[in-house]
Design a protein around this motif. Structure first.
Motif, short mmCIF file in Angstrom:
data_model
loop_
_atom_site.label_atom_id
_atom_site.label_comp_id
_atom_site.label_asym_id
_atom_site.label_seq_id
_atom_site.Cartn_x
_atom_site.Cartn_y
_atom_site.Cartn_z
N UNK A 52 8.22 12.53 -80.24
CA UNK A 52 9.68 11.91 -79.52
C UNK A 52 9.12 11.42 -78.51
N UNK A 53 8.55 11.89 -77.44
CA UNK A 53 9.61 11.33 -76.02
C UNK A 53 9.29 10.27 -75.97
N UNK A 54 8.08 9.27 -76.43
CA UNK A 54 7.60 8.19 -76.47
C UNK A 54 9.32 7.50 -76.62
N UNK A 55 10.14 7.64 -78.02
CA UNK A 55 10.63 6.97 -78.77
C UNK A 55 12.08 7.13 -77.42
N UNK A 56 12.58 8.79 -77.14
CA UNK A 56 13.69 8.86 -76.43
C UNK A 56 13.72 7.82 -74.47
N UNK A 57 11.95 7.80 -74.53
CA UNK A 57 11.63 7.10 -73.27
C UNK A 57 12.75 4.78 -73.72
N UNK A 58 11.88 4.68 -74.84
CA UNK A 58 12.40 3.89 -75.75
C UNK A 58 13.24 2.97 -75.56
N UNK A 59 14.14 4.18 -76.17
CA UNK A 59 14.91 4.03 -76.26
C UNK A 59 16.25 3.67 -75.06
N UNK A 60 15.81 4.27 -74.33
CA UNK A 60 16.55 3.42 -72.48
C UNK A 60 16.16 2.53 -72.13
N UNK A 61 14.98 2.01 -72.60
CA UNK A 61 14.29 0.21 -72.76
C UNK A 61 15.67 -0.54 -73.54
N UNK A 62 15.46 0.35 -74.83
CA UNK A 62 16.05 -0.62 -75.51
C UNK A 62 18.03 -1.10 -75.46
N UNK A 63 18.76 0.10 -75.21
CA UNK A 63 19.63 -0.21 -74.00
C UNK A 63 19.44 -1.28 -73.30
N UNK A 64 18.71 -1.52 -72.25
CA UNK A 64 19.29 -2.55 -71.23
C UNK A 64 18.60 -3.63 -72.03
N UNK A 65 17.44 -3.75 -72.92
CA UNK A 65 17.44 -5.01 -74.00
C UNK A 65 18.84 -5.54 -74.63
N UNK A 66 19.18 -4.44 -75.02
CA UNK A 66 20.98 -4.86 -75.64
C UNK A 66 21.78 -5.40 -74.53
N UNK A 67 22.05 -4.58 -73.52
CA UNK A 67 22.85 -5.39 -72.62
C UNK A 67 22.39 -6.67 -72.15
N UNK A 68 21.15 -6.70 -71.38
CA UNK A 68 21.15 -8.36 -71.26
C UNK A 68 20.84 -9.21 -72.73
N UNK A 69 20.49 -9.35 -73.82
CA UNK A 69 21.36 -9.66 -75.09
C UNK A 69 22.41 -10.08 -74.83
N UNK A 70 23.52 -9.28 -75.14
CA UNK A 70 24.57 -9.38 -74.26
C UNK A 70 25.46 -10.57 -73.31
N UNK A 71 24.12 -10.20 -72.17
CA UNK A 71 24.72 -11.06 -71.26
C UNK A 71 24.12 -12.41 -71.88
N UNK A 72 23.04 -12.03 -72.16
CA UNK A 72 23.06 -13.57 -73.27
C UNK A 72 24.13 -14.15 -73.78
N UNK A 73 23.33 -13.68 -74.74
CA UNK A 73 24.73 -14.41 -76.34
C UNK A 73 25.99 -14.81 -75.87
N UNK A 74 25.85 -13.57 -76.08
CA UNK A 74 27.83 -13.15 -75.36
C UNK A 74 28.13 -13.78 -75.09
N UNK A 75 27.69 -13.68 -73.21
CA UNK A 75 28.47 -14.54 -72.13
C UNK A 75 29.77 -13.80 -71.67
N UNK A 76 30.05 -12.59 -71.58
CA UNK A 76 31.10 -11.47 -71.49
C UNK A 76 31.62 -12.07 -70.23
N UNK A 77 31.18 -12.53 -70.07
CA UNK A 77 31.60 -13.23 -67.81
C UNK A 77 32.69 -14.69 -68.23
N UNK A 78 31.99 -15.51 -69.07
CA UNK A 78 32.63 -16.73 -69.20
C UNK A 78 33.54 -16.86 -69.41
N UNK A 79 34.76 -15.96 -69.11
CA UNK A 79 35.96 -16.32 -69.45
C UNK A 79 36.52 -16.69 -70.22
#
Lengths: 269, 115
Positions: free
Chosen positions: B88-115
């Motif tokens: 349980x603890x490992x999962x809760x820690x890991x999910x925080x890393x996963x959030x950052x991964x998702x944000x990074x993936x959005x920045x990599x692929x969706x490119x929200x700042x490309x205007x």
């Protein structure tokens, strides 16, 4: 991210067979598919495939059930059901095994969805946020419904404002915190599963585009370990949320009885 | 001495905080160039964010794991309870890393700042 997805033959076939019917149905309720040539997206086709496969497996299993002469499949599934209901009675409490229908179904669906991505020609439906959000919302509605059913609507809602044993004047602090934490459960459940499965598939895809042979194999082996683990985690968190909703009322005197459930309830944001 | 330093620090931060919009306004005249620049910086940021998240996630998971293994080695009878809490603890820690991964993936692929 659409450019990363390769066309799957089974999705093409499904769109060729059911596409016009789906377009007609969407037209009836006044909507249009984004891509009228392929109205059914990948994840939906494979999710329905998984559902059909699980139902077929259940029917085959049911037709072969016997008490005197259990088959190998029956023994395996009896172990799985026994383990699940044991976990439920550990975490949720003595009434736990009653909830095995939804918990087991969601577990089987997510496990099959995660693992089918390893088969060439398929993708994991759980690598789409829509599927995982659907599962998470189902769990969310389910545990709130059962919490209200077990404790009554009034006491259940009062539990949000002030936990049992606490004075009532902390309600203005507790209420927003509790509400945010319960909404963030949907977010964390769905995003965790989605991020894990999608990240896994993306790593395999990137390695595959660099070295098409053997390089993705270690990652795929890792996937064989982490995908069942993710399904297990989803099921375990479902049980913990259920335990928090159902057993919250007598947490005051029985907190030491099932300490694991109470601890977990406190720890899970 | 300490309070003077704190005051100076606050002053610098305030000045920089007022200065950065002024700088941004100067360069905002050529918005296309800015958005290309922003996409570049967002991708670099996403990579660093993922590296930091993975590093500290791994560090914290390792701490939890080592404590759990020590606990099991001292008291093997409690292995099952410890294992449940560990996962349980490992999962809760890991999910925080996963959030950052998702944000990074959005920045990599969706490119929200490309205007």
């Amino acid at each position: 991210m659409e450019k990363l997805e390769h066309p799957l033959w089974i999705v093409d076939a499904a769109n060729r067979i059911f596409g016009p019917a789906v377009n007609a149905l969407l037209g009836l309720i006044g909507m249009r598919a984004a891509d009228p040539a392929n109205p059914i997206p990948n994840y939906l086709v494979i999710a329905y495939l998984v559902v059909a496969g699980l139902i077929a497996l259940a029917f085959v299993l049911r037709s072969r059930l016997s008490v005197e002469n259990p088959g190998k499949l029956q023994i395996v599934f009896e172990d799985i059901v026994g383990g699940l209901s044991g976990m439920l009675s550990d975490i949720v409490g003595p009434k736990g095994p009653a909830y095995i229908s939804l918990v087991g179904t969601i577990g089987a669906f997510i496990l099959a969805c995660n693992l089918i991505g390893m088969v060439p020609g398929f993708m994991s439906p759980t690598s789409s946020i829509n599927v995982t959000l659907g599962c998470a919302l189902t769990v969310w509605v389910y545990y709130h419904y059962h919490g209200m059913k077990e404790q009554g609507i009034g006491p259940y809602l009062k539990h949000f404002a002030a936990p049992p044993g606490a004075p009532l004047f902390i309600a203005p602090i507790m209420l927003p915190v509790e509400i945010i934490s319960h909404f963030s459960r949907v977010l964390s459940l769905s995003l965790r599963l989605f991020g894990n499965v999608f990240g896994e598939e993306l790593v395999i895809l990137i390695l595959f585009s660099i070295v098409p042979f053997f390089a993705p194999l270690p990652i795929m082996f890792l996937g064989m370990i982490t995908m069942p683990l993710q399904a297990f985690i989803f099921v375990m968190l479902t049980m913990i949320y259920l335990g928090g909703a159902v057993a919250a009322e007598h947490g005051h005197e029985e907190a030491h009885g099932h300490g694991a459930a109470a601890d977990a309830h406190g720890a899970v944001a | 001495m300490k309070t003077r330093f704190a005051l100076l620090f606050t002053f610098v931060v305030l000045v920089l905080g007022f200065a950065s919009p002024a700088l941004a306004q100067e360069t905002a005249t050529t918005s296309a160039a800015v958005s290309v620049e922003l996409v570049r910086w967002s991708i670099i940021t996403a990579g660093f964010a993922l590296a930091i998240a993975a590093a500290f996630g791994a560090l914290s998971q390792a701490r939890g794991l080592s404590a759990a293994v020590e606990g099991i080695a001292r008291n093997p009878a409690a292995a099952n309870d410890i294992r449940g809490n560990l996962i349980l603890g490992l999962v809760l820690i890991e999910s925080l890393v996963i959030y950052v991964l998702l944000v990074s993936l959005i920045l990599f692929f969706v490119k929200p700042f490309s205007g």
